[in-house]
Design an enzyme around this catalytic site. Structure first.
Site, PDB file in Angstrom:
ATOM      1  N   GLY A  92      19.894 -26.444 -12.290  1.00 20.52           N
ATOM      2  CA  GLY A  92      18.848 -27.053 -11.472  1.00 20.52           C
ATOM      3  C   GLY A  92      19.301 -27.614 -10.138  1.00 20.52           C
ATOM      4  O   GLY A  92      18.721 -28.593  -9.647  1.00 20.52           O
ATOM      5  N   ASN A 131      18.823 -26.085  -7.339  1.00 19.06           N
ATOM      6  CA  ASN A 131      17.672 -25.840  -6.454  1.00 19.06           C
ATOM      7  C   ASN A 131      16.553 -26.852  -6.709  1.00 19.06           C
ATOM      8  O   ASN A 131      15.906 -27.315  -5.768  1.00 19.06           O
ATOM      9  CB  ASN A 131      17.154 -24.414  -6.626  1.00 19.06           C
ATOM     10  N   HIS A 154      15.953 -15.733  -5.274  1.00 20.29           N
ATOM     11  CA  HIS A 154      16.891 -14.758  -5.837  1.00 20.29           C
ATOM     12  C   HIS A 154      18.154 -14.788  -4.980  1.00 20.29           C
ATOM     13  O   HIS A 154      18.056 -14.845  -3.755  1.00 20.29           O
ATOM     14  CB  HIS A 154      16.235 -13.369  -5.815  1.00 20.29           C
ATOM     15  N   LEU A 187      10.674 -14.196 -18.451  1.00 19.11           N
ATOM     16  CA  LEU A 187       9.571 -13.557 -17.744  1.00 19.11           C
ATOM     17  C   LEU A 187       8.384 -14.522 -17.744  1.00 19.11           C
ATOM     18  O   LEU A 187       8.028 -15.063 -18.795  1.00 19.11           O
ATOM     19  CB  LEU A 187       9.206 -12.265 -18.484  1.00 19.11           C
TER      20      LEU A 187
END
Ligand code: GRF
Length: 202
Positions: free
Chosen positions: A16, A18, A113, A96
């Site tokens: 985490g 980000n 990404h 997903l």
């Protein structure tokens, strides 16, 4: 709680960093939003401790507990709507995202990404696999991509990218660290622009 600010749910599966950069940007006023919820696919994700430290509500969400991914998706949409979430930021989320969630938040789900999509995306391209592939290719540039999430993995419209050099003596770890540093700058900036409606609609 600031009632006027859009509410972001950040989805994580790991450390985490980000998530932390978004929390810090919101605190500095560079991101005019409230990080209102952290959703983790894993109970042991370190990012959950960051949420706790910041007094941010968190949920561990496991779609396997539901009869189908559709059921899981419906449940998750309800949880997000109950908390009046406006945007979803995937930040190292390794599962997903159920289709129902993507559909319930059109152009309001983004992902980061660690490579320059459309290269090095898709199935199996996560974590060190991405940086190993970049090094093996001989590319001289890499860097993060922030993109909208649609119904296909790593496919949605690219909003922004940042470039970093690939150096001759790079290892997957040194390259990952250089890219991650840029992720922490890029993600809050892109979310701020998205919230302000600065990206033209397709
Ligand atoms: C980042 O490299 C991001 O690009 C990828 O997963 C990693 C998450 O790192 N999707 P962190 O958990 O935010 O530190």
């Amino acid at each position: 709680m600031d009632e006027t600010k859009p509410r972001i749910a950040v989805f994580i599966s790991g450390g985490g960093t980000n998530l932390q950069s978004l929390i810090d940007a919101a605190r500095r006023g560079e991101l005019s939003a409230e990080i209102a919820l952290v959703v983790s696919s894993r109970r042991d994700a370190f990012g959950l401790q960051r949420a706790e430290r910041e007094n941010i509500e968190s949920l561990v969400f496991k779609s396997k507990k539901f009869p189908s991914l559709e059921d899981a998706g419906r449940d998750l949409v309800v949880k997000l709507q109950e908390r009046r979430i406006d945007y979803i930021a995937l930040a190292g989320y390794m599962k997903l995202l159920p289709l129902a969630v993507v559909r319930a938040f059109p152009r309001r789900v983004v992902n980061i990404h660690p490579a320059l999509l459309p290269k090095y995306g898709g199935k199996g391209m996560y974590g060190h696999h991405v940086h190993e592939a970049v090094l093996a290719s001989g590319d001289r540039e890499s860097g993060p991509t922030v993109h909208l999430v649609d119904e296909i993995y790593d496919h949605g419209e690219v909003l922004e990218q940042a470039q970093v050099p690939v150096l001759p003596d790079d290892t997957p770890d040194t390259l990952a660290a250089r890219v991650l540093e840029q992720e922490h700058r890029l993600y809050p900036r892109v979310l701020q622009k998205l919230i302000r409606g600065e990206y033209a609609l397709d």
